[in-house]
Motif scaffolding. Structure first.
Motif, PDB file in Angstrom:
ATOM      1  N   ILE A 108     -10.277  -4.751  -2.067  1.00 31.93           N
ATOM      2  CA  ILE A 108     -10.500  -3.254  -2.068  1.00 31.93           C
ATOM      3  C   ILE A 108     -11.679  -3.162  -1.158  1.00 31.93           C
ATOM      4  O   ILE A 108     -12.642  -3.813  -1.119  1.00 31.93           O
ATOM      5  CB  ILE A 108     -11.204  -2.889  -3.580  1.00 31.93           C
ATOM      6  CG1 ILE A 108     -10.030  -3.240  -4.756  1.00 31.93           C
ATOM      7  CG2 ILE A 108     -11.386  -1.384  -3.619  1.00 31.93           C
ATOM      8  CD1 ILE A 108      -8.756  -2.523  -4.541  1.00 31.93           C
ATOM      9  N   ALA A 125     -10.258  -3.563 -10.049  1.00 34.66           N
ATOM     10  CA  ALA A 125     -10.079  -4.645  -9.122  1.00 34.66           C
ATOM     11  C   ALA A 125     -11.196  -4.568  -8.221  1.00 34.66           C
ATOM     12  O   ALA A 125     -11.537  -5.659  -7.353  1.00 34.66           O
ATOM     13  CB  ALA A 125      -8.855  -4.662  -8.347  1.00 34.66           C
ATOM     14  N   SER A 126     -12.137  -3.774  -8.378  1.00 36.78           N
ATOM     15  CA  SER A 126     -13.529  -3.941  -7.731  1.00 36.78           C
ATOM     16  C   SER A 126     -14.885  -3.746  -8.512  1.00 36.78           C
ATOM     17  O   SER A 126     -15.847  -3.740  -8.043  1.00 36.78           O
ATOM     18  CB  SER A 126     -13.575  -2.405  -6.760  1.00 36.78           C
ATOM     19  OG  SER A 126     -13.588  -1.155  -7.633  1.00 36.78           O
ATOM     20  N   PHE A 135      -6.287   0.878 -10.984  1.00 39.75           N
ATOM     21  CA  PHE A 135      -6.316  -0.466 -10.350  1.00 39.75           C
ATOM     22  C   PHE A 135      -7.423  -0.494  -9.554  1.00 39.75           C
ATOM     23  O   PHE A 135      -8.416  -1.647  -9.560  1.00 39.75           O
ATOM     24  CB  PHE A 135      -4.975  -0.658  -9.773  1.00 39.75           C
ATOM     25  CG  PHE A 135      -4.923  -2.288  -9.020  1.00 39.75           C
ATOM     26  CD1 PHE A 135      -4.767  -3.383  -9.879  1.00 39.75           C
ATOM     27  CD2 PHE A 135      -5.322  -2.330  -7.884  1.00 39.75           C
ATOM     28  CE1 PHE A 135      -4.693  -4.634  -9.521  1.00 39.75           C
ATOM     29  CE2 PHE A 135      -5.373  -3.729  -7.365  1.00 39.75           C
ATOM     30  CZ  PHE A 135      -5.121  -4.843  -8.139  1.00 39.75           C
ATOM     31  N   LEU A 136      -7.747   0.255  -8.663  1.00 35.71           N
ATOM     32  CA  LEU A 136      -8.973   0.274  -7.767  1.00 35.71           C
ATOM     33  C   LEU A 136     -10.325  -0.010  -8.446  1.00 35.71           C
ATOM     34  O   LEU A 136     -10.930  -0.760  -8.230  1.00 35.71           O
ATOM     35  CB  LEU A 136      -9.148   1.657  -6.968  1.00 35.71           C
ATOM     36  CG  LEU A 136      -7.815   2.022  -6.035  1.00 35.71           C
ATOM     37  CD1 LEU A 136      -7.988   3.541  -5.277  1.00 35.71           C
ATOM     38  CD2 LEU A 136      -7.889   1.000  -4.828  1.00 35.71           C
ATOM     39  N   ALA A 169      -2.606  -6.554  -1.202  1.00 37.46           N
ATOM     40  CA  ALA A 169      -2.526  -6.915  -2.549  1.00 37.46           C
ATOM     41  C   ALA A 169      -1.173  -7.874  -2.592  1.00 37.46           C
ATOM     42  O   ALA A 169      -0.425  -7.687  -1.648  1.00 37.46           O
ATOM     43  CB  ALA A 169      -2.036  -5.728  -3.593  1.00 37.46           C
ATOM     44  N   THR A 201      -0.788  -1.165  -8.517  1.00 43.78           N
ATOM     45  CA  THR A 201      -1.998  -1.438  -7.378  1.00 43.78           C
ATOM     46  C   THR A 201      -2.179   0.098  -6.688  1.00 43.78           C
ATOM     47  O   THR A 201      -3.020   0.083  -6.147  1.00 43.78           O
ATOM     48  CB  THR A 201      -1.678  -2.492  -6.521  1.00 43.78           C
ATOM     49  OG1 THR A 201      -0.395  -1.947  -5.612  1.00 43.78           O
ATOM     50  CG2 THR A 201      -1.364  -3.827  -7.271  1.00 43.78           C
ATOM     51  N   GLN A 202      -1.345   0.996  -6.764  1.00 48.17           N
ATOM     52  CA  GLN A 202      -1.275   2.137  -6.275  1.00 48.17           C
ATOM     53  C   GLN A 202      -2.167   3.219  -7.099  1.00 48.17           C
ATOM     54  O   GLN A 202      -2.310   4.209  -6.750  1.00 48.17           O
ATOM     55  CB  GLN A 202      -0.004   2.911  -5.848  1.00 48.17           C
ATOM     56  CG  GLN A 202       0.953   1.972  -5.041  1.00 48.17           C
ATOM     57  CD  GLN A 202       0.212   1.499  -3.795  1.00 48.17           C
ATOM     58  OE1 GLN A 202      -0.172   2.503  -3.273  1.00 48.17           O
ATOM     59  NE2 GLN A 202       0.426   0.160  -3.354  1.00 48.17           N
ATOM     60  N   SER A 244      -6.076  -8.891  -4.773  1.00 45.26           N
ATOM     61  CA  SER A 244      -6.333  -7.636  -4.193  1.00 45.26           C
ATOM     62  C   SER A 244      -7.633  -7.610  -3.266  1.00 45.26           C
ATOM     63  O   SER A 244      -8.306  -8.809  -3.464  1.00 45.26           O
ATOM     64  CB  SER A 244      -6.160  -6.466  -5.296  1.00 45.26           C
ATOM     65  OG  SER A 244      -7.276  -6.666  -5.989  1.00 45.26           O
ATOM     66  N   ASN A 278       0.762  -1.133  -0.190  1.00 41.05           N
ATOM     67  CA  ASN A 278       0.010   0.079   0.013  1.00 41.05           C
ATOM     68  C   ASN A 278       0.911   1.355  -0.012  1.00 41.05           C
ATOM     69  O   ASN A 278       2.197   1.190  -0.132  1.00 41.05           O
ATOM     70  CB  ASN A 278      -0.982  -0.208   1.036  1.00 41.05           C
ATOM     71  CG  ASN A 278      -0.378  -0.009   2.675  1.00 41.05           C
ATOM     72  OD1 ASN A 278       0.713   0.621   2.767  1.00 41.05           O
ATOM     73  ND2 ASN A 278      -1.193  -0.394   3.483  1.00 41.05           N
ATOM     74  N   ARG A 327     -10.502   2.214  -1.297  1.00 44.01           N
ATOM     75  CA  ARG A 327      -9.290   1.819  -0.873  1.00 44.01           C
ATOM     76  C   ARG A 327      -8.494   0.672  -0.893  1.00 44.01           C
ATOM     77  O   ARG A 327      -9.443  -0.414  -0.752  1.00 44.01           O
ATOM     78  CB  ARG A 327      -9.227   2.186   0.748  1.00 44.01           C
ATOM     79  CG  ARG A 327      -9.734   3.637   1.117  1.00 44.01           C
ATOM     80  CD  ARG A 327      -9.800   3.734   2.520  1.00 44.01           C
ATOM     81  NE  ARG A 327     -10.154   4.964   3.017  1.00 44.01           N
ATOM     82  CZ  ARG A 327     -11.392   5.688   3.218  1.00 44.01           C
ATOM     83  NH1 ARG A 327     -12.217   4.508   2.791  1.00 44.01           N
ATOM     84  NH2 ARG A 327     -11.760   6.751   3.618  1.00 44.01           N
ATOM     85  N   LEU A 328      -7.272   0.695  -1.288  1.00 41.15           N
ATOM     86  CA  LEU A 328      -6.458  -0.751  -1.295  1.00 41.15           C
ATOM     87  C   LEU A 328      -6.078  -1.014   0.139  1.00 41.15           C
ATOM     88  O   LEU A 328      -5.360  -0.729   0.710  1.00 41.15           O
ATOM     89  CB  LEU A 328      -5.201  -0.718  -2.230  1.00 41.15           C
ATOM     90  CG  LEU A 328      -4.476  -1.881  -2.499  1.00 41.15           C
ATOM     91  CD1 LEU A 328      -5.327  -2.802  -3.343  1.00 41.15           C
ATOM     92  CD2 LEU A 328      -3.179  -1.629  -3.136  1.00 41.15           C
TER      93      LEU A 328
END
Length: 583
Positions: free
Chosen positions: A234, A138-139, A134-135, A113, A129-130, A232, A41, A109-110
């Motif tokens: 989320i 991956a959601s 990606f958020l 991962a 992933t930052q 990951s 993170n 929020r991550l």
């Protein structure tokens, strides 16, 4: 239910044994072996952790728009549900329904991962992933290129009764990804909204269950158990209402999504729904697809291919459950819809790692009858394989069906043989002696009588020298202190020591190293994950990250893990924890 396992529940089988870990016995975070898949993170330096494969960053995908999945193979292989929309309905004559994920609401929020999954399986630079992209990918807020999201139709026996149509009620398959090693992985979002199979559900998962899924699927991998993986986690601010213990006490929690992956998500229930509905042509089509894609040793021209397939699943299911038992893992909901055709561990719900040894340990407070107690898992595996045979019967001849029943009858012996091998390894025993089974059973009975900690009793046996065993010097070895309080412990110890002495060319150090390689020091105990969940619900993901890192090296003593008490006697409040099917 008929039970061939009650006399010797744990001294009772896994195509793969534990993955050897030849590493330093004690390490700090930075000194731990490099096969690390720690969560990342914004608080972490990109250089904090090292990739297991030493992949050059320049060879990893750094732009998510270049990451592509494909649904072509699945869509071309099977008919798709002719009705569109995510409303709940009875679905017929298909394997999948098209279903669009529902984006999470509020700030994303991550929380975690897996570097190993992100880089080693998905070929992505973990730095992606930052990103906000990606958020959303991956959601479920944005679909990766090539994705046609699908929800899978299946049925199943739940707690012993046919439940009819079930299916992916809160999961969306994004497609298949073929990585640089030629491996094909199916990506799936869990908690990503309603599908045609949601029934009365909202299609969401909450932080509580999602943290458990992420951590345990990765922990099981590093314990050497076949499992789905988690890329990951989320979390969002979206409110989700849950009655956690089905007692009318409804609470508002927050939604979360796990990006998880497996070689396949097909399960026993995938075949059952087709057989029960009389869709026999589609049943054959699915079987041929699964065999061609995932059982390359079975020839598509073999007239007994379904029989060989069944034999393989029987064997590997027995192996998988034996591995669960050897690490004290109880799945919690061993329904046929939660049993993979590839014999991997899937669908982590109210699981639990047994602490005080007891064959009656039930991790799921929703399981009032103890159907899925840890000591019943082998029986349940047999039940589920019986139901798989029923599902296959429409495509088997009478002669093949008779042979399949004979194969099923061999399940007990397969399981006994493997569990015996695994527990021999846990005790550091080489070759075979007639009384080895007795030695194992004797130990487990003492553990049950003294309520000794399952994980740490075996681990501390692997850490103590032969001289300390001889002297019964168990200072600071709390689990062995408990075990040694049994009046018959001296008798068992004498038999064990004589057994070790008879092992020629085997030094005490070699024995300890072998045992440490199969007896973990750290498992995901419920009190540990509960602590991490409490912090995560307050947007503090530090303990999720800490656990993820530590459980990536479960066989190695780690400074931070010791400081956190992860190998200490469980706190008193841990006994009051409850886990249910609600998620």
């Amino acid at each position: 239910m008929w039970s061939p396992f009650k006399v010797l529940v744990f001294a009772l089988v896994a195509a793969c044994s534990f993955t050897p870990v030849h590493v330093l016995e004690f390490c700090t975070d930075r000194d731990c072996p490099s096969h690390d898949n720690t969560a990342s993170n914004s608080q972490l330096s990109p250089n904090t952790f090292r990739s297991r494969w030493n992949i050059s960053v320049s060879n990893l995908i750094q732009d998510l728009d270049r990451f592509r999945v494909s649904c072509k193979k699945l869509i071309e292989a099977f008919p798709i549900d002719v009705v569109d929309g995510n409303f709940a309905r009875s679905v017929k004559n298909c394997i999948f329904s098209k279903s669009i994920p529902t984006p999470l609401k509020g700030q994303l929020r991550l929380a975690a991962a897996s570097k190993e999954v992100i880089e080693g399986i998905l070929d992505l630079d973990v730095a992606v992933t930052q990103s906000d992209d990606f958020l959303h990918y991956a959601s479920g807020g944005r679909l990766p290129p090539g994705s046609i999201p699908l929800a899978h139709r299946y049925g199943g026996y739940q707690f012993g009764y046919w439940a009819g149509q079930l299916g992916d009620g809160r999961a969306h398959s994004l497609g298949q990804y073929t990585n640089r090693k030629g491996e094909v992985w199916e990506l799936q979002l869990k908690g990503s909204g309603k599908t045609p199979y949601s029934r009365s559900g909202d299609g969401r998962a909450v932080i509580r269950s999602s943290v458990r899924e992420f951590l345990c699927s990765e922990a099981m991998h590093f314990l050497g158990v076949p499992t789905s993986r988690a890329a990951s986690l989320i979390v969002s601010d979206e409110p989700v209402t849950r009655d956690q213990f089905y007692d009318g006490n409804v609470k508002t929690e927050r939604g979360a999504v796990v990006l998880r992956l497996a070689r396949s998500w097909f399960r026993i229930g995938s075949l059952e729904i087709l057989s029960q509905s009389g869709e026999i042509d589609l049943l054959r089509k699915l079987l041929i697809f699964v065999i061609d894609e995932h059982f390359p040793s079975i020839s598509s021209d073999d007239p007994d291919k379904y029989l060989v397939f069944y034999s393989t699943v029987v064997n590997e299911t027995a192996h998988l459950i034996a591995q669960w038992m050897s690490i004290g893992f109880a799945h919690g909901v061993c329904n046929t819809d939660n049993f993979s055709l590839l014999s991997i561990t899937i669908d982590y719900g109210p699981f639990g790692f047994m602490e005080s040894y007891s064959p009656n340990f039930v991790p799921n407070t929703s399981d009032d009858e103890g159907r899925y107690s840890i000591g019943a898992q082998a029986d349940v595996g047999l039940f589920n394989l019986q139901k798989l045979l029923v599902a296959l019967s429409p495509v088997l001849s009478k002669q093949q069906e008779s042979k399949a029943e004979h194969i099923l009858n061999g399940y007990v012996d397969i399981y006994h043989k493997r569990i015996h091998q695994l527990f021999k390894a846990k005790l550091g025993l080489l070759e075979e002696e007639e009384d080895d089974g007795y030695l194992i059973a004797f130990l487990l009975k003492m553990m049950e009588d003294t309520q000794s900690d399952f994980t740490m009793a075996f681990r501390q046996l692997s850490e103590v020298s032969a001289q300390r065993l001889q002297d019964r010097d168990f200072t600071q070895l709390w689990a062995l202190e408990d075990l040694s309080s049994h009046k018959l412990f001296p008798d068992w110890l004498s038999v064990y020591q004589l057994r070790l002495i008879r092992q020629q060319n085997d030094s005490d150090l070699d024995r300890q190293q072998r045992m440490r390689n199969v007896n973990p020091r750290y498992v995901l105990r419920n009190w540990m994950v509960e602590s991490a969940i409490s912090k995560a619900e307050m947007n503090d993901f530090s303990e999720v990250e800490l656990l993820h890192h530590i459980l990536s090296f479960p066989f190695v003593t780690q400074v931070t893990a010791e400081e956190a008490g992860y190998a200490s006697r469980p706190p008193v409040w841990a006994k009051r924890l409850k886990v249910s099917c609600s998620s």
